[in-house]
Design a protein around this motif. Structure first.
Motif, PDB file in Angstrom:
ATOM      1  N   GLU A 249      19.336 -55.227 -10.542  1.00 54.63           N
ATOM      2  CA  GLU A 249      18.697 -55.207 -11.862  1.00 54.63           C
ATOM      3  C   GLU A 249      17.232 -54.814 -11.756  1.00 54.63           C
ATOM      4  O   GLU A 249      16.735 -54.029 -12.574  1.00 54.63           O
ATOM      5  CB  GLU A 249      18.833 -56.585 -12.514  1.00 54.63           C
ATOM      6  N   GLN A 250      16.539 -55.349 -10.769  1.00 50.88           N
ATOM      7  CA  GLN A 250      15.129 -55.020 -10.601  1.00 50.88           C
ATOM      8  C   GLN A 250      14.952 -53.539 -10.280  1.00 50.88           C
ATOM      9  O   GLN A 250      14.099 -52.850 -10.862  1.00 50.88           O
ATOM     10  CB  GLN A 250      14.528 -55.879  -9.488  1.00 50.88           C
ATOM     11  N   ALA A 251      15.783 -53.015  -9.361  1.00 50.53           N
ATOM     12  CA  ALA A 251      15.686 -51.599  -9.004  1.00 50.53           C
ATOM     13  C   ALA A 251      16.074 -50.703 -10.175  1.00 50.53           C
ATOM     14  O   ALA A 251      15.466 -49.648 -10.391  1.00 50.53           O
ATOM     15  CB  ALA A 251      16.584 -51.311  -7.800  1.00 50.53           C
ATOM     16  N   ALA A 252      17.091 -51.131 -10.963  1.00 46.26           N
ATOM     17  CA  ALA A 252      17.538 -50.316 -12.101  1.00 46.26           C
ATOM     18  C   ALA A 252      16.453 -50.236 -13.166  1.00 46.26           C
ATOM     19  O   ALA A 252      16.264 -49.172 -13.789  1.00 46.26           O
ATOM     20  CB  ALA A 252      18.821 -50.890 -12.681  1.00 46.26           C
ATOM     21  N   ARG A 270      18.999 -37.662 -15.680  1.00 50.29           N
ATOM     22  CA  ARG A 270      18.500 -38.818 -14.932  1.00 50.29           C
ATOM     23  C   ARG A 270      18.295 -40.007 -15.859  1.00 50.29           C
ATOM     24  O   ARG A 270      18.610 -41.153 -15.500  1.00 50.29           O
ATOM     25  CB  ARG A 270      17.185 -38.421 -14.253  1.00 50.29           C
ATOM     26  N   ARG A 271      17.774 -39.757 -17.045  1.00 49.73           N
ATOM     27  CA  ARG A 271      17.586 -40.838 -18.011  1.00 49.73           C
ATOM     28  C   ARG A 271      18.934 -41.428 -18.433  1.00 49.73           C
ATOM     29  O   ARG A 271      19.071 -42.639 -18.587  1.00 49.73           O
ATOM     30  CB  ARG A 271      16.826 -40.319 -19.238  1.00 49.73           C
ATOM     31  N   ARG A 272      19.920 -40.562 -18.624  1.00 54.75           N
ATOM     32  CA  ARG A 272      21.234 -41.029 -19.052  1.00 54.75           C
ATOM     33  C   ARG A 272      21.874 -41.919 -17.985  1.00 54.75           C
ATOM     34  O   ARG A 272      22.418 -42.983 -18.293  1.00 54.75           O
ATOM     35  CB  ARG A 272      22.133 -39.829 -19.346  1.00 54.75           C
ATOM     36  N   LEU A 273      21.796 -41.508 -16.715  1.00 55.33           N
ATOM     37  CA  LEU A 273      22.375 -42.300 -15.634  1.00 55.33           C
ATOM     38  C   LEU A 273      21.634 -43.626 -15.466  1.00 55.33           C
ATOM     39  O   LEU A 273      22.245 -44.670 -15.221  1.00 55.33           O
ATOM     40  CB  LEU A 273      22.351 -41.507 -14.330  1.00 55.33           C
ATOM     41  N   ALA A 274      20.294 -43.588 -15.597  1.00 53.56           N
ATOM     42  CA  ALA A 274      19.510 -44.817 -15.461  1.00 53.56           C
ATOM     43  C   ALA A 274      19.842 -45.790 -16.586  1.00 53.56           C
ATOM     44  O   ALA A 274      19.984 -47.002 -16.375  1.00 53.56           O
ATOM     45  CB  ALA A 274      18.027 -44.491 -15.457  1.00 53.56           C
ATOM     46  N   SER A 275      19.994 -45.270 -17.792  1.00 56.00           N
ATOM     47  CA  SER A 275      20.349 -46.121 -18.921  1.00 56.00           C
ATOM     48  C   SER A 275      21.745 -46.711 -18.745  1.00 56.00           C
ATOM     49  O   SER A 275      21.972 -47.897 -19.059  1.00 56.00           O
ATOM     50  CB  SER A 275      20.285 -45.307 -20.217  1.00 56.00           C
ATOM     51  N   GLN A 276      22.666 -45.903 -18.241  1.00 53.73           N
ATOM     52  CA  GLN A 276      24.030 -46.382 -17.995  1.00 53.73           C
ATOM     53  C   GLN A 276      24.034 -47.492 -16.946  1.00 53.73           C
ATOM     54  O   GLN A 276      24.757 -48.488 -17.087  1.00 53.73           O
ATOM     55  CB  GLN A 276      24.897 -45.218 -17.533  1.00 53.73           C
ATOM     56  N   GLU A 277      23.222 -47.358 -15.918  1.00 57.62           N
ATOM     57  CA  GLU A 277      23.152 -48.374 -14.868  1.00 57.62           C
ATOM     58  C   GLU A 277      22.623 -49.688 -15.414  1.00 57.62           C
ATOM     59  O   GLU A 277      23.177 -50.765 -15.135  1.00 57.62           O
ATOM     60  CB  GLU A 277      22.272 -47.881 -13.726  1.00 57.62           C
ATOM     61  N   VAL A 278      21.566 -49.634 -16.225  1.00 58.69           N
ATOM     62  CA  VAL A 278      21.013 -50.842 -16.825  1.00 58.69           C
ATOM     63  C   VAL A 278      22.057 -51.510 -17.721  1.00 58.69           C
ATOM     64  O   VAL A 278      22.241 -52.735 -17.693  1.00 58.69           O
ATOM     65  CB  VAL A 278      19.738 -50.516 -17.628  1.00 58.69           C
ATOM     66  N   LEU A 299      32.801 -60.467  -7.525  1.00 59.65           N
ATOM     67  CA  LEU A 299      33.300 -60.139  -6.195  1.00 59.65           C
ATOM     68  C   LEU A 299      32.785 -58.798  -5.682  1.00 59.65           C
ATOM     69  O   LEU A 299      33.008 -58.458  -4.529  1.00 59.65           O
ATOM     70  CB  LEU A 299      34.832 -60.142  -6.199  1.00 59.65           C
ATOM     71  N   LEU A 300      32.125 -58.049  -6.547  1.00 55.96           N
ATOM     72  CA  LEU A 300      31.510 -56.790  -6.109  1.00 55.96           C
ATOM     73  C   LEU A 300      30.529 -56.324  -7.166  1.00 55.96           C
ATOM     74  O   LEU A 300      30.818 -56.385  -8.361  1.00 55.96           O
ATOM     75  CB  LEU A 300      32.576 -55.700  -5.889  1.00 55.96           C
ATOM     76  N   VAL A 301      29.369 -55.877  -6.725  1.00 59.22           N
ATOM     77  CA  VAL A 301      28.440 -55.131  -7.570  1.00 59.22           C
ATOM     78  C   VAL A 301      27.843 -54.041  -6.688  1.00 59.22           C
ATOM     79  O   VAL A 301      27.326 -54.319  -5.608  1.00 59.22           O
ATOM     80  CB  VAL A 301      27.354 -56.035  -8.182  1.00 59.22           C
ATOM     81  N   ASP A 302      27.964 -52.797  -7.147  1.00 61.37           N
ATOM     82  CA  ASP A 302      27.558 -51.661  -6.317  1.00 61.37           C
ATOM     83  C   ASP A 302      27.019 -50.571  -7.231  1.00 61.37           C
ATOM     84  O   ASP A 302      27.735 -50.045  -8.082  1.00 61.37           O
ATOM     85  CB  ASP A 302      28.767 -51.144  -5.526  1.00 61.37           C
ATOM     86  N   THR A 303      25.740 -50.251  -7.064  1.00 59.63           N
ATOM     87  CA  THR A 303      25.110 -49.207  -7.868  1.00 59.63           C
ATOM     88  C   THR A 303      24.676 -48.023  -7.012  1.00 59.63           C
ATOM     89  O   THR A 303      23.829 -47.235  -7.420  1.00 59.63           O
ATOM     90  CB  THR A 303      23.891 -49.768  -8.615  1.00 59.63           C
ATOM     91  N   THR A 304      25.273 -47.882  -5.840  1.00 60.88           N
ATOM     92  CA  THR A 304      24.845 -46.821  -4.923  1.00 60.88           C
ATOM     93  C   THR A 304      25.511 -45.481  -5.206  1.00 60.88           C
ATOM     94  O   THR A 304      25.076 -44.464  -4.678  1.00 60.88           O
ATOM     95  CB  THR A 304      25.138 -47.229  -3.472  1.00 60.88           C
ATOM     96  N   GLY A 305      26.562 -45.463  -6.029  1.00 61.75           N
ATOM     97  CA  GLY A 305      27.290 -44.232  -6.270  1.00 61.75           C
ATOM     98  C   GLY A 305      26.894 -43.553  -7.561  1.00 61.75           C
ATOM     99  O   GLY A 305      25.844 -43.828  -8.165  1.00 61.75           O
ATOM    100  N   LEU A 306      27.768 -42.670  -8.020  1.00 61.32           N
ATOM    101  CA  LEU A 306      27.516 -41.938  -9.254  1.00 61.32           C
ATOM    102  C   LEU A 306      27.542 -42.873 -10.449  1.00 61.32           C
ATOM    103  O   LEU A 306      26.713 -42.764 -11.366  1.00 61.32           O
ATOM    104  CB  LEU A 306      28.575 -40.832  -9.421  1.00 61.32           C
ATOM    105  N   HIS A 307      28.502 -43.807 -10.480  1.00 60.22           N
ATOM    106  CA  HIS A 307      28.614 -44.786 -11.553  1.00 60.22           C
ATOM    107  C   HIS A 307      28.658 -46.186 -10.942  1.00 60.22           C
ATOM    108  O   HIS A 307      29.216 -46.378  -9.857  1.00 60.22           O
ATOM    109  CB  HIS A 307      29.886 -44.554 -12.375  1.00 60.22           C
TER     110      HIS A 307
END
Length: 580
Positions: A249-252, A270-278, A299-307
Motif C-alpha cells: 500500500e505504501q509503495a502503491a 502508467r496512471r491507469r495501472l497505478a490507480s488500479q493497483e491502489v 493467503l497471497l498479495v502480489d503487486t509485482t506483475g501486470l495486475h
C-alpha cells in the motif's frame, strides 16, 4: 555433520533440554555467589594502603570471573535448549513421515528409504493412474519431511558445537562470553525442480522444522519468506501477508502520486495501472475488515506483475473439513471482483455447511494468476483468452496451492475446486499435476486439455461439468480449447436448469413458450451459475460438501436442449435476464 534418519530417531532432545535447565540453575547459583562476594567486599572493614588496593583488585577479578562464568554457562544452556527444540522439530518431521507412510501401508527405514507395499492390480486404467499419482504424492511428502528433518538436525548439531566452543572460550577469556545467541534463521528451501507437490511439501517441512521463536521471528522480519509460501499454515501466511500488504500500500501510493503528477500524455497508461493497483489493495483491505461472522485470511498479495494478485479465504483452511478453491476466468480482477465474490461466497459457505451436516467449510477466492482481459483479445497473443498459454503457465501455481493446503495440515481436508470460464481450462491443466484435490466442478468452461479423466490425477467420478443454456463459451469454446468439457470420458454432467413440467421435451413449441422454464432454478448464459436457488448453485454446493447423493444429474430434457445444435435449443432471448 550429516545425520541419518536412524541418528535422529535415536536422539533424545528431552535430555538436552534437561541439561540446559540444569545449567540455568548453575548460572543462577554463580550469580548468587557473585552477589555474596560483592556484599562481602562492601561489608569488609575499610583500610588504606597497598594491601587494601590489592584486595580491591582481587575482589574485582573474582566478580568479573564469576560474571564471565555465568555468561558462558548461559550461552551453553541456551544453546542446549535451542538444539533440543530443533531436534524435537526434526523428530516430529520423521514421525509425520512415518505416519503418512504407515497410512498407505508403506514404511521408512533408518537410511530414509521409502518402501511401498505391493499394489494389487486394479484392472482399470483410471484407478491405476490415480493410484500412481497418490504414490508419487506420498513420495514427495515423505521425502520432503525426511530431507528437512536431516537438514534441521544437521544445522542444530553444527550450531550446538559452535556455541559450546564459544562458551568454553568465553569461560576462560578475560572479557567473558555473550549471554545471548544470535538469531540464525534457517532459510526456506529453494524452488523444487522435480516432483509433484515437491515445493509445497518442502516448505511445509521447513516450517515444521522451526522453533516457535523462529516462526515468530521469520514472520516479523522476513514476511516475504512466509506470506506467498504454499505449505505454510494459513494463520502464519495471513500474519506475514498483512505486513506485505502494508508495504504494498505504501509503495502503491507513491507510484500513484508520481503517475498522477506526471503531466505528460504518455503517462496515462502508467496512471491507469497505478490507480488500479491502489483500488485492488483497497478492495483487499475492505474484504479483510468485514465483520459478518466469517474470518478472512489473506493467503497471497502480489503487486509485482501486470495486475495485482490476491488469494483470500473465508473460514479457516487449516482446520475446516471442507475447503473450496474458486478460480475465475476472463476479465477477473482484484479491484473489480474480489468484493463481489466475497459477498457470493459468504452465502454459499453457509449453504455448503448446511449440506455438509454442520461440518466447517472454508471458501478461497483464488486470484493467484493474472486473468486474461477483454481488451487483450486484440492486443495480445500470449495473454489472449483464445490462447491456452496463461492457463498452462499458471496451472502449477494452482496445483501447488492445493497441495500446500494439504501439506500444512495434520489431517487432510476434502478439497474442491470450482472453476468458471477460462479458469476451468486452468483447473484442467492443474488436475494433471496434483491429486490433493478431491473434486473439481468446471462451469462455463471453454474446454479441457484432456479427453479422458484417466489422464488426470483425479479420482474416478470427481470431475463435474456444468453448462448453462445460452452459454456460448461452453458451447463453442472447444473449437480453440481442446475437448468440450461435456465430452470428456469420465466426466459427470450436472444439471443447470429445470422445466416447470418435466418430461415435456425440447421442441419448437416449447422454445416459443419460455414460461415452461422454471426461471428461478435455471441458469442462463455465461455468468449465472452461482445465483441463489439455481440448480447449478445447488450442484456446486453438493460437490463442495462431499455429498454426491445431493447432485442433480443432467436429464434427458436438458441433454436434448443443449445438444440439438445452434438455433434449435431454447430461445434464451425470451427468458428473463437473470444476470446484471
Amino acid at each position: 555433520m550429516t545425520l541419518s534418519v536412524r541418528d535422529i530417531r535415536s536422539s533424545r532432545p528431552q535430555t538436552l533440554a534437561a541439561v540446559g535447565r540444569g545449567l540455568e540453575d548453575r548460572r543462577r547459583r554463580v550469580l548468587v555467589l557473585a552477589e555474596l562476594v560483592l556484599w562481602r567486599r562492601s561489608a569488609a572493614p575499610r583500610w588504606l594502603g597497598a594491601a587494601s588496593s590489592a584486595a580491591a583488585d582481587r575482589y574485582g577479578l573474582v566478580v568479573a570471573g564469576l560474571g564471565g562464568l555465568a555468561s558462558s554457562i548461559a550461552v551453553a544452556g541456551q544453546a542446549l535448549g535451542r538444539a533440543a527444540a530443533q531436534l524435537q522439530a526434526a523428530l516430529d518431521l520423521i514421525g509425520r513421515a512415518d505416519r503418512r507412510a504407515a497410512e498407505e501401508g508403506a514404511w521408512v527405514d533408518g537410511e530414509g528409504r521409502l518402501f511401498l507395499p505391493v499394489r494389487a492390480v486394479l484392472g482399470e486404467p483410471l484407478l491405476e493412474a490415480h493410484r500412481a499419482c497418490l504414490d508419487e504424492l506420498l513420495r514427495a511428502e515423505v521425502h520432503a519431511c525426511l530431507d528437512q528433518a536431516r537438514r534441521a538436525a544437521g544445522l542444530a548439531d553444527e550450531e550446538l558445537l559452535r556455541q559450546l566452543l564459544s562458551s568454553a572460550r568465553g569461560a576462560t577469556a578475560a572479557g567473558g562470553g555473550s549471554a545471548s545467541i544470535p538469531a540464525t534463521l534457517p532459510p526456506p528451501p529453494p524452488a523444487a525442480s522435480v516432483g509433484v507437490g515437491g515445493q509445497a511439501f518442502a516448505s511445509a517441512a521447513w516450517w515444521r522444522s522451526l522453533t516457535d521463536e523462529e516462526r515468530r521471528t521469520v514472520v516479523r522480519d522476513r514476511p516475504e519468506w512466509v506470506g506467498p509460501r504454499d505449505g505454510v499454515p494459513a494463520a502464519a501466511r495471513h500474519a506475514a501477508n498483512l505486513v506485505l500488504l502494508g508495504r504494498a500500500e505504501q509503495a502503491a501510493r507513491v507510484r500513484y502520486l508520481e503517475a498522477r503528477d506526471g503531466g505528460w500524455v504518455g503517462s496515462e497508461p502508467r496512471r491507469r495501472l497505478a490507480s488500479q493497483e491502489v483500488a485492488a489493495l483497497q478492495a483487499i483491505r475492505d474484504v479483510l475488515s468485514r465483520r459478518d461472522g466469517g474470518e478472512r485470511r489473506l493467503l497471497l498479495v502480489d503487486t509485482t506483475g501486470l495486475h495485482p494478485k490476491a488469494v483470500v479465504a473465508i473460514g479457516d483452511v487449516d482446520t475446516a473439513e471442507h475447503v473450496v478453491t474458486f478460480v475465475g476466468g476472463l476479465s477477473t480482477m482484484v479491484d473489480t471482483d474480489l468484493r463481489r465474490y466475497d459477498d457470493t461466497f459468504v452465502r454459499l459457505r453457509a449453504e455448503t455447511r448446511a449440506a455438509a451436516r454442520g461440518q466447517d467449510v472454508a471458501i478461497v477466492t483464488w486470484m493467484g494468476y493474472e486473468a486474461p482481459q477483454v481488451r487483450e483479445i486484440v492486443t495480445s497473443v500470449d495473454r489472449n483468452v483464445l490462447n491456452a498459454k496463461l492457463a498452462r503457465d499458471n496451472a502449477a501455481s494452482l496445483a501447488d496451492f492445493a497441495t500446500g493446503l494439504e501439506a500444512a495440515r495434520d489431517r487432510p481436508a476434502h478439497q474442491t475446486v470450482w472453476a468458471h470460464s477460462y479458469g476451468g481450462l486452468l483447473a484442467g491443466f492443474a488436475s494433471l499435476r496434483t491429486s490433493a484435490v478431491d473434486d473439481v466442478a468446471v462451469f462455463g468452461a471453454p474446454g479441457l486439455p484432456f479427453s479422458d479423466a484417466s489422464a488426470t490425477a483425479l479420482k474416478p467420478g470427481s470431475l463435474n461439468v456444468l453448462g448453462a443454456l445460452g452459454d456460448d463459451v461452453f458451447d463453442y469454446g472447444s473449437i480453440v480449447h481442446g475437448t468440450a468439457p461435456g465430452e470428456v470420458v469420465g466426466a459427470t454432467r450436472l444439471s443447470t436448469f429445470a422445466l416447470k413440467e418435466p418430461g415435456t421435451g425440447c421442441n419448437h413449441w416449447l422454445r416459443a413458450r419460455a414460461d415452461f422454464v422454471d426461471v428461478g432454478r435455471t441458469s442462463v448464459g455465461h455468468s449465472d451459475y452461482l445465483r441463489a436457488g439455481t440448480e447449478s448453485a445447488r450442484n456446486l454446493i453438493a460437490v463442495a460438501a462431499g455429498r454426491p447423493d445431493l447432485r442433480v444429474l443432467q436429464g434427458a430434457d436438458e441433454r436434448a436442449c443443449t445438444t440439438v445444435g445452434p438455433g434449435l435449443g431454447f430461445d434464451v432471448l425470451h427468458l428473463p435476464r437473470l444476470v446484471p
